[in-house]
Motif scaffolding. Structure first.
Motif, mmCIF file in Angstrom:
data_model
loop_
_atom_site.group_PDB
_atom_site.id
_atom_site.type_symbol
_atom_site.label_atom_id
_atom_site.label_comp_id
_atom_site.label_asym_id
_atom_site.label_seq_id
_atom_site.Cartn_x
_atom_site.Cartn_y
_atom_site.Cartn_z
ATOM 1 N N ILE A 141 -3.244 4.825 -13.676
ATOM 2 C CA ILE A 141 -3.138 3.392 -13.335
ATOM 3 C C ILE A 141 -1.717 2.996 -12.933
ATOM 4 C CG2 ILE A 141 -5.136 2.665 -14.708
ATOM 5 C CD1 ILE A 141 -3.083 1.725 -16.860
ATOM 6 N N MET A 142 -0.771 3.932 -13.084
ATOM 7 C CA MET A 142 0.620 3.605 -12.728
ATOM 8 C C MET A 142 0.855 3.777 -11.231
ATOM 9 S SD MET A 142 2.386 5.481 -16.006
ATOM 10 C CE MET A 142 3.934 5.882 -15.239
ATOM 11 N N PRO A 143 1.628 2.871 -10.632
ATOM 12 C CA PRO A 143 1.953 3.048 -9.210
ATOM 13 C C PRO A 143 2.969 4.163 -9.032
ATOM 14 C CG PRO A 143 3.082 1.118 -10.090
ATOM 15 C CD PRO A 143 2.208 1.644 -11.201
ATOM 16 N N PRO A 144 3.072 4.743 -7.807
ATOM 17 C CA PRO A 144 4.088 5.782 -7.573
ATOM 18 C C PRO A 144 5.474 5.239 -7.873
ATOM 19 C CG PRO A 144 2.613 5.598 -5.707
ATOM 20 C CD PRO A 144 2.282 4.458 -6.606
ATOM 21 N N TYR A 145 6.345 6.169 -8.232
ATOM 22 C CA TYR A 145 7.735 5.811 -8.560
ATOM 23 C C TYR A 145 8.586 5.848 -7.297
ATOM 24 C CZ TYR A 145 12.387 6.879 -10.555
ATOM 25 O OH TYR A 145 13.724 6.919 -10.873
ATOM 26 N N MET B 81 3.755 13.344 -1.988
ATOM 27 C CA MET B 81 3.067 12.434 -2.913
ATOM 28 C C MET B 81 1.964 11.627 -2.217
ATOM 29 S SD MET B 81 4.249 9.297 -1.933
ATOM 30 C CE MET B 81 3.988 8.185 -3.315
ATOM 31 N N ILE B 82 1.669 11.955 -0.962
ATOM 32 C CA ILE B 82 0.671 11.175 -0.229
ATOM 33 C C ILE B 82 -0.595 11.988 0.018
ATOM 34 C CG2 ILE B 82 2.248 9.607 0.940
ATOM 35 C CD1 ILE B 82 0.882 12.660 2.745
ATOM 36 N N GLU B 83 -1.682 11.243 0.284
ATOM 37 C CA GLU B 83 -2.902 11.897 0.743
ATOM 38 C C GLU B 83 -2.963 11.734 2.262
ATOM 39 O OE1 GLU B 83 -7.242 11.567 -1.143
ATOM 40 O OE2 GLU B 83 -6.639 9.829 0.052
ATOM 41 N N SER B 84 -2.769 10.472 2.720
ATOM 42 C CA SER B 84 -2.692 10.233 4.160
ATOM 43 C C SER B 84 -1.751 9.060 4.405
ATOM 44 C CB SER B 84 -4.072 9.922 4.726
ATOM 45 O OG SER B 84 -4.452 8.626 4.322
ATOM 46 N N VAL B 85 -1.099 9.093 5.556
ATOM 47 C CA VAL B 85 -0.141 8.028 5.884
ATOM 48 C C VAL B 85 -0.444 7.493 7.275
ATOM 49 C CG1 VAL B 85 2.301 7.461 6.274
ATOM 50 C CG2 VAL B 85 1.685 9.120 4.513
ATOM 51 N N SER B 86 -0.517 6.171 7.379
ATOM 52 C CA SER B 86 -0.472 5.543 8.698
ATOM 53 C C SER B 86 0.368 4.285 8.520
ATOM 54 C CB SER B 86 -1.878 5.186 9.185
ATOM 55 O OG SER B 86 -2.362 4.082 8.457
ATOM 56 N N PHE B 87 0.756 3.676 9.617
ATOM 57 C CA PHE B 87 1.574 2.470 9.461
ATOM 58 C C PHE B 87 0.757 1.312 8.882
ATOM 59 C CE2 PHE B 87 4.441 4.774 12.319
ATOM 60 C CZ PHE B 87 5.586 4.679 11.535
ATOM 61 N N LYS C 256 -1.907 1.878 6.533
ATOM 62 C CA LYS C 256 -2.309 2.132 5.147
ATOM 63 C C LYS C 256 -1.964 3.562 4.725
ATOM 64 C CE LYS C 256 -6.568 2.295 2.370
ATOM 65 N NZ LYS C 256 -6.129 1.688 1.138
ATOM 66 N N THR C 257 -1.399 3.671 3.535
ATOM 67 C CA THR C 257 -1.093 4.994 2.994
ATOM 68 C C THR C 257 -1.850 5.176 1.689
ATOM 69 O OG1 THR C 257 1.044 5.209 4.056
ATOM 70 C CG2 THR C 257 0.796 6.351 1.965
ATOM 71 N N THR C 258 -2.441 6.325 1.519
ATOM 72 C CA THR C 258 -3.090 6.614 0.228
ATOM 73 C C THR C 258 -2.326 7.743 -0.444
ATOM 74 O OG1 THR C 258 -4.628 8.103 1.320
ATOM 75 C CG2 THR C 258 -5.406 5.848 0.927
ATOM 76 N N PHE C 259 -2.375 7.735 -1.767
ATOM 77 C CA PHE C 259 -1.517 8.638 -2.521
ATOM 78 C C PHE C 259 -2.261 9.871 -2.995
ATOM 79 C CE2 PHE C 259 0.192 4.298 -3.250
ATOM 80 C CZ PHE C 259 1.228 4.432 -2.338
ATOM 81 N N ALA C 260 -1.464 10.915 -3.217
ATOM 82 C CA ALA C 260 -2.020 12.177 -3.692
ATOM 83 C C ALA C 260 -2.527 12.023 -5.126
ATOM 84 C CB ALA C 260 -0.945 13.253 -3.615
ATOM 85 N N GLU C 261 -3.317 12.990 -5.517
ATOM 86 C CA GLU C 261 -3.805 13.053 -6.902
ATOM 87 C C GLU C 261 -2.639 13.399 -7.830
ATOM 88 O OE1 GLU C 261 -7.162 12.846 -7.982
ATOM 89 O OE2 GLU C 261 -7.368 11.998 -5.966
ATOM 90 N N LEU C 262 -2.870 13.251 -9.128
ATOM 91 C CA LEU C 262 -1.905 13.720 -10.126
ATOM 92 C C LEU C 262 -1.813 15.246 -10.045
ATOM 93 C CD1 LEU C 262 -2.983 11.645 -13.234
ATOM 94 C CD2 LEU C 262 -0.946 11.308 -11.825
ATOM 95 N N PRO C 263 -0.657 15.789 -10.290
ATOM 96 C CA PRO C 263 0.607 15.151 -10.644
ATOM 97 C C PRO C 263 1.463 14.775 -9.429
ATOM 98 C CG PRO C 263 0.839 17.517 -10.768
ATOM 99 C CD PRO C 263 -0.579 17.256 -10.357
ATOM 100 N N TYR C 264 0.949 15.147 -8.208
ATOM 101 C CA TYR C 264 1.806 15.056 -7.007
ATOM 102 C C TYR C 264 2.143 13.609 -6.643
ATOM 103 C CZ TYR C 264 0.047 19.726 -7.227
ATOM 104 O OH TYR C 264 -0.286 20.964 -7.708
ATOM 105 N N LYS C 265 1.305 12.676 -7.094
ATOM 106 C CA LYS C 265 1.587 11.247 -6.832
ATOM 107 C C LYS C 265 2.993 10.870 -7.297
ATOM 108 C CE LYS C 265 -0.168 7.433 -9.357
ATOM 109 N NZ LYS C 265 -1.320 6.800 -10.007
#
Ligand code: PMP
Length: 406
Positions: free
Chosen positions: A244-248, A254-260, A262-271
């Motif tokens: 539930i914590m946001p990325p630091y 630490m990402i799953e996908s990036v666009s200008f 919307k960006t989604t974050f990788a799973e733990l622990p890589y987030k």
């Protein structure tokens, strides 16, 4: 039980001479020395397997990735974490605590909330929380200590109220050596529904850590204090909280996908692991853990305690006006002291001239110094490679220096 003479051969630095005298390294609390097998892992990382992790299909990259991820599984076992996804690599304890303060604190602490720290905390478990105070009106409440350096647990219990939202305390103090009853500290906080971070920087080299037994929500430590490399640390966090914590920090890895848009974050622990990590240092941490476990952490602690007891007794018996700060039962092998009114800095400088490396000053614990009513102290601290003969050299030097200053 341990063959200390054999162990010392793994540390060429211990053969150094300082002012033409044998080096007696008693600054292990600040950082411990690194044995040959850990250094070899670093050399091999640079000379045989260096490639960036997680991005390559080529052999070297896969080897480097496997070294890093097997280190993560090793750390998981070392602290008995439930899963490797809960092991986040950081630069050290400091970054681990900053991560929690910024991410958890930034997301979930609000105006009027209170957090509990102890008076014996290192600055790295104070300042990250104060930085948070710039964003929200958070009150820091402080657990005091008793005369022997133990936490005042009655005072701790009395600090809780309906505003308490977080507790962050060290497992062992870098000045007093006190080992805090972290399991009890966590149980009390949990009975109020409050999560706890344990700063394990001083515990990891000396005490068997079991994060599930302690039931810590977060646990942080640094490799360089446990015979490992500088620049690598670990944050354990319970999965439910990390999720539930946001990325630091943001960046690669630490990402799953990036666009200008919307960006989604990788799973733990890589987030929580933005950017290229010190993957070679992480692989060397693996070796440092092997090293500790091969010797046996209980054997290491028993040896250090023998040196602690011997040195403490002789210091108290033989040196007039000796004041030792921290006498809690079961403390770590750390002796913080002052002799009469002599300045800690003068003592440290003169001891250095006799080959003895001790640390002087406030030890990044100025609030503790204020509580003790001193500006600084001299600190001698022991590791597995220290010997009884070194304790004698230290004691002889201490006799000379305190006589000289008197
Ligand atoms: N906490 C404690 C109790 C420490 O002793 C130290 C290091 N002296 C730290 C945190 C910070 O560790 P690092 O500098 O490795 O991040």
């Amino acid at each position: 039980m341990l063959d200390i003479a054999k162990i010392r051969k793994d540390y060429p630095i211990l053969d150094r001479k300082i002012y033409n005298r044998p080096l007696v390294y008693l600054d292990n609390t600040a950082t411990s020395q690194t044995p040959a097998e850990v250094v070899e892992a670093i050399v091999s990382g640079y000379t045989r397997t260096k490639a960036n992790v997680h991005r390559g299909v080529h052999t070297l990259s896969m080897e480097a990735t496997e070294l890093q991820e097997s280190a993560r599984r090793r750390v998981k076992d070392f602290i008995n974490a439930p899963s490797y996804e809960e092991i986040i690599f950081t630069r050290g304890t400091t970054e681990a605590i900053n991560l929690v303060a910024a991410s958890y604190g930034g997301a979930f602490l609000r105006d009027g909330d209170e957090i509990i720290l102890s008076v014996m905390e290192h600055h790295s478990n104070i300042v990250p929380w104060q930085l948070l105070q710039r964003k929200a009106d958070i009150k820091i409440r402080v657990i005091p200590i008793k005369d022997n350096g133990e936490l005042d647990m009655d005072a701790y219990k009395a600090l809780f109220n309906e505003h308490t939202r977080f507790v962050s305390v060290c497992h062992a103090s870098n000045v007093l050596g006190t080992v805090n009853p972290v399991k009890e500290i966590v149980a009390i906080a949990h009975s109020h529904g409050v999560p706890v971070l344990v700063d394990g920087a001083q515990a990891a080299p000396h005490i068997k850590i079991d994060v599930q037994d302690i039931d810590a929500d977060f646990y942080a430590f640094s490799a360089h204090k446990m015979y490992g490399p500088a620049g690598v640390g670990v944050l354990f966090g319970k999965r439910g909280l990390l999720e539930i914590m946001p990325p630091y920090q943001g960046g690669g890895e630490m990402i799953e996908s990036v666009s200008f848009e919307k960006t989604t974050f990788a799973e733990l622990p890589y987030k929580f692991e933005a950017g290229t990590p010190d993957f070679i240092g992480i692989a060397a941490l693996h070796k440092a853990i092997n090293y500790i476990e091969n010797l046996g952490i209980e054997n290491i602690a028993a040896h250090e305690h023998e040196l602690l007891d011997y040195t403490t007794r002789r210091m108290t018996d033989e040196i007039p006006d000796m004041r030792i700060f921290g006498t809690a039962p079961g403390k770590c092998a750390i002796i913080s002291f002052l002799v009469g009114n002599e300045h800690h800095y003068d003592m440290g400088m003169l001891l250095d001239k006799l080959g003895i490396a001790v640390r002087t000053g406030h030890h990044c614990a100025q609030p503790l110094m204020q509580a003790l009513g001193v500006e600084g102290v001299v600190r001698a601290s022991f590791a597995v490679y220290n010997t009884r003969e070194e304790c004698d050299l230290f004691l002889n030097a201490l006799h000379r220096v305190s006589e000289m200053l008197r």
